[in-house]
Design a protein around this motif. Structure first.
Motif, short mmCIF file in Angstrom:
data_model
loop_
_atom_site.label_atom_id
_atom_site.label_comp_id
_atom_site.label_asym_id
_atom_site.label_seq_id
_atom_site.Cartn_x
_atom_site.Cartn_y
_atom_site.Cartn_z
N VAL A 28 0.77 -1.04 0.23
CA VAL A 28 -0.08 0.11 0.09
C VAL A 28 0.94 1.38 0.01
N GLY A 29 1.76 1.17 0.89
CA GLY A 29 2.99 2.25 0.80
C GLY A 29 3.63 2.74 -0.49
N ARG A 30 3.83 1.46 -1.16
CA ARG A 30 4.51 1.66 -2.51
C ARG A 30 3.55 2.26 -3.51
N ALA A 31 2.07 1.87 -3.45
CA ALA A 31 1.23 2.39 -4.44
C ALA A 31 0.92 3.89 -3.96
N LYS A 32 1.04 4.22 -2.80
CA LYS A 32 0.82 5.52 -2.40
C LYS A 32 1.93 6.54 -2.79
N ARG A 33 2.97 5.85 -2.93
CA ARG A 33 4.32 6.73 -3.18
C ARG A 33 4.33 6.77 -4.91
N THR A 34 3.51 6.28 -5.45
CA THR A 34 3.59 6.41 -6.95
C THR A 34 2.38 7.51 -7.40
N PRO A 35 2.69 8.75 -7.45
CA PRO A 35 1.95 9.69 -7.63
C PRO A 35 1.17 9.61 -9.13
N PRO A 36 -0.05 10.08 -9.41
CA PRO A 36 -0.43 10.25 -10.80
C PRO A 36 0.52 11.21 -11.41
N PRO A 37 0.62 11.07 -13.00
CA PRO A 37 1.40 11.95 -13.52
C PRO A 37 0.76 13.45 -13.50
N ALA A 38 1.77 14.21 -13.85
CA ALA A 38 1.35 15.71 -13.84
C ALA A 38 -0.10 15.93 -14.59
N GLU A 39 0.02 15.29 -15.75
CA GLU A 39 -1.18 15.39 -16.31
C GLU A 39 -2.59 15.01 -15.80
N LEU A 40 -2.67 14.31 -14.59
CA LEU A 40 -3.64 13.88 -13.93
C LEU A 40 -3.68 14.59 -12.59
#
Length: 160
Positions: A28-40
């Motif tokens: 979960v922590g890894r998923a949360k540290r993967t922010p959406p791209p700037a376009e989103l």
């Protein structure tokens, strides 16, 4: 709870539960540290938006009703999500040439690189993890995760 490892690398239920309870926060922590791209970044994206974009990326364009079935939500919910993503230029709706009453939803050409860059690394990691398994083993992993999600969802839902 047992603290002894099973023979031959096997885990009993308690050992497996312990291992997964320790692993889940890392995932979960890894998923949360993967922010959406700037376009989103300006869009208020939830987990369902991510699932919708995943379906469109991996399975291609589809109708609102097809997305609703896959996401297990009402078509109106999908329409609202598509409207949010359309305003951000990430997806588009176009008329179905076979049935003008239906709309086909797809990722825009402009949005595709950002979505691929965002979801691609996770897909690659899953391919690495699942690739060595048999088809039956992969099905077991997926069904186990679905069962876990259902069980946690049922326990966290308010009593009705």
């Amino acid at each position: 709870m047992s603290t002894q490892s099973g023979r031959g690398g096997e885990l009993d239920v308690d050992e497996a539960v312990r291992a997964l309870l320790l692993l889940m926060p890392q995932l979960v922590g890894r998923a949360k540290r993967t922010p959406p791209p700037a376009e989103l970044a300006g869009l208020a994206l939830g987990p369902r938006h991510l699932s919708l974009l995943s379906y469109l990326l991996f399975d291609g364009p589809m109708t609102v009703n097809e997305l609703a079935v896959r996401l297990e939500v009402a078509p109106t919910t999908v329409s609202l999500m598509v409207a949010d993503l359309s305003r951000g230029g990430v997806v588009e709706r176009r008329e179905d040439p076979g049935d003008r009453r239906r709309r086909i939803v797809s990722i825009t050409d402009a949005g595709r690189p950002a979505i691929e860059g965002w979801l691609g690394p996770a897909a690659t990691a899953w391919r690495e993890a699942l690739g060595p398994l048999t088809s039956a083993d992969r099905r077991l992993v997926v069904e186990t995760l679905r069962a876990y999600e259902r069980a946690t969802s049922e326990r966290s839902s308010p009593a009705g």
